[in-house]
Scaffold this motif. Structure first.
Motif, short mmCIF file in Angstrom:
data_model
loop_
_atom_site.label_atom_id
_atom_site.label_comp_id
_atom_site.label_asym_id
_atom_site.label_seq_id
_atom_site.Cartn_x
_atom_site.Cartn_y
_atom_site.Cartn_z
N THR A 1 -8.51 6.20 2.44
CA THR A 1 -8.84 5.08 1.56
C THR A 1 -9.92 4.22 2.20
O THR A 1 -9.73 3.69 3.30
CB THR A 1 -7.59 4.20 1.32
N ALA B 1 -11.90 1.11 3.31
CA ALA B 1 -11.37 -0.24 3.50
C ALA B 1 -12.32 -1.05 4.38
O ALA B 1 -13.10 -0.50 5.17
CB ALA B 1 -9.98 -0.20 4.13
N HIS C 1 -3.94 -7.76 2.83
CA HIS C 1 -3.37 -8.44 3.99
C HIS C 1 -4.36 -9.48 4.51
O HIS C 1 -5.52 -9.16 4.80
CB HIS C 1 -3.03 -7.42 5.07
N THR D 1 -13.18 -0.55 8.45
CA THR D 1 -12.09 -0.06 9.29
C THR D 1 -12.50 1.29 9.86
O THR D 1 -13.23 2.06 9.23
CB THR D 1 -10.78 0.08 8.49
N ASP E 1 -0.63 0.46 4.45
CA ASP E 1 -1.19 0.48 3.09
C ASP E 1 -0.03 0.37 2.10
O ASP E 1 0.52 1.37 1.63
CB ASP E 1 -1.98 1.77 2.87
N ASP E 2 0.37 -0.87 1.82
CA ASP E 2 1.52 -1.11 0.94
C ASP E 2 1.10 -1.66 -0.42
O ASP E 2 1.92 -2.20 -1.16
CB ASP E 2 2.50 -2.08 1.61
N ARG F 1 -8.62 -2.75 0.60
CA ARG F 1 -8.67 -1.30 0.45
C ARG F 1 -9.17 -0.98 -0.96
O ARG F 1 -8.75 -1.60 -1.94
CB ARG F 1 -7.29 -0.69 0.69
#
Length: 267
Positions: A145, A147, A52, A139, A47-48, A85
């Motif tokens: 979070t 997602a 993605h 997910t 989680d940046d 997310r």
């Protein structure tokens, strides 16, 4: 368009199309993989702060809803998945596939495609024939979070001998536009639309986008039936409500149908 003219997806061209949004995405391009959805779900990226994206020229085990297989040929389709997310409290998963369908529809319209329609809950049609499909998978509860992985497949130019089963037939962009569009530009435009609409969805829910979806409803006010695991429902398609559920006008009154394992058909 001769198939030999097909240009493989180019990540640099996609990022250029994204412009100021390029830094919001991480894009991986694979010549071949089993399933882009599976790839993201089994190897969840960190989680940046970025979305993605995994795109593949060919998927050997691509899949759709209800266990269906997404057939894939080199140069025939744009297939990719994106991990989105959302902030805690966002309305996931209600209406998510409908928002993704609306993003696809707006992208196609931007390219000049006429007759774009949306079939609840996850198909994009052109003049009644399927052109794109969507698979949303949540997910598996890692972290706090919410997602989802959103997989999208769009037919660019199907082989002449392709056999794809669909009740009202299939089509591709080469037919709709008279040419197959550049896959890199198509992906860039679509990611911009997804980013824009998911921002709205996160802030205001599907209700803020419901009207735009209804304008493209393929079965609006038409007699339909719903095939489910327990019962078959028949009635008139009355659109969708604020959480993305299908509204079916029946002899017993208005029924809400959620997007589980059901299939919508024209009566």
């Amino acid at each position: 368009m001769d198939r030999s003219d097909y240009q493989a997806l180019d990540t640099g061209a996609v990022l250029a199309e994204l412009g100021d949004l390029a830094s919001a995405f991480s894009l991986v391009h694979l010549a071949e993989c089993d399933s882009t959805n599976t790839r993201l779900l089994t190897d969840l990226p960190p989680d940046d702060g970025r979305v993605h994206v995994v795109a593949a020229d060919v998927q050997t085990s691509g899949r759709g809803r209800r266990g269906r297989v997404w057939q894939s040929w080199p140069g025939a389709s744009l297939t990719f998945s994106a991990l989105w997310r959302f902030a805690p409290g966002s309305p996931v998963p209600a209406g998510l596939s409908l928002v993704a369908g609306l993003a696809v529809a707006r992208t196609l319209e931007e390219l000049g495609v006429e007759g774009v329609q949306l079939k609840w809950p996850n198909d994009v049609l052109v003049h009644g024939c399927k052109l794109a499909g969507i698979l949303v998978e949540l997910t598996p509860g890692r972290g706090r979070t919410p997602a989802a992985v959103v997989g999208i497949g769009i037919n660019l130019q199907l082989p002449p001998d392709a056999s794809v089963a669909y009740p009202t037939g299939v089509t591709d962009l080469a037919t709709a536009l008279g040419r197959a569009p550049d896959a890199s530009r198509l992906l860039g435009l679509l990611l911009v639309q997804l980013h824009r609409l998911f921002d709205v969805y996160s802030a205001a829910g599907f209700a803020a986008l419901r009207g735009a979806w209804q304008q493209r409803n393929a079965f609006a006010d038409l007699p339909v039936y719903i095939l489910g695991e327990v019962e078959t429902l028949a009635g008139t398609c009355a659109g969708v409500d604020d959480d993305g559920a299908l509204l079916l006008r029946t002899a017993d009154g208005l029924r809400r149908v959620l997007s589980g394992e059901v299939s919508l058909r024209l009566a």
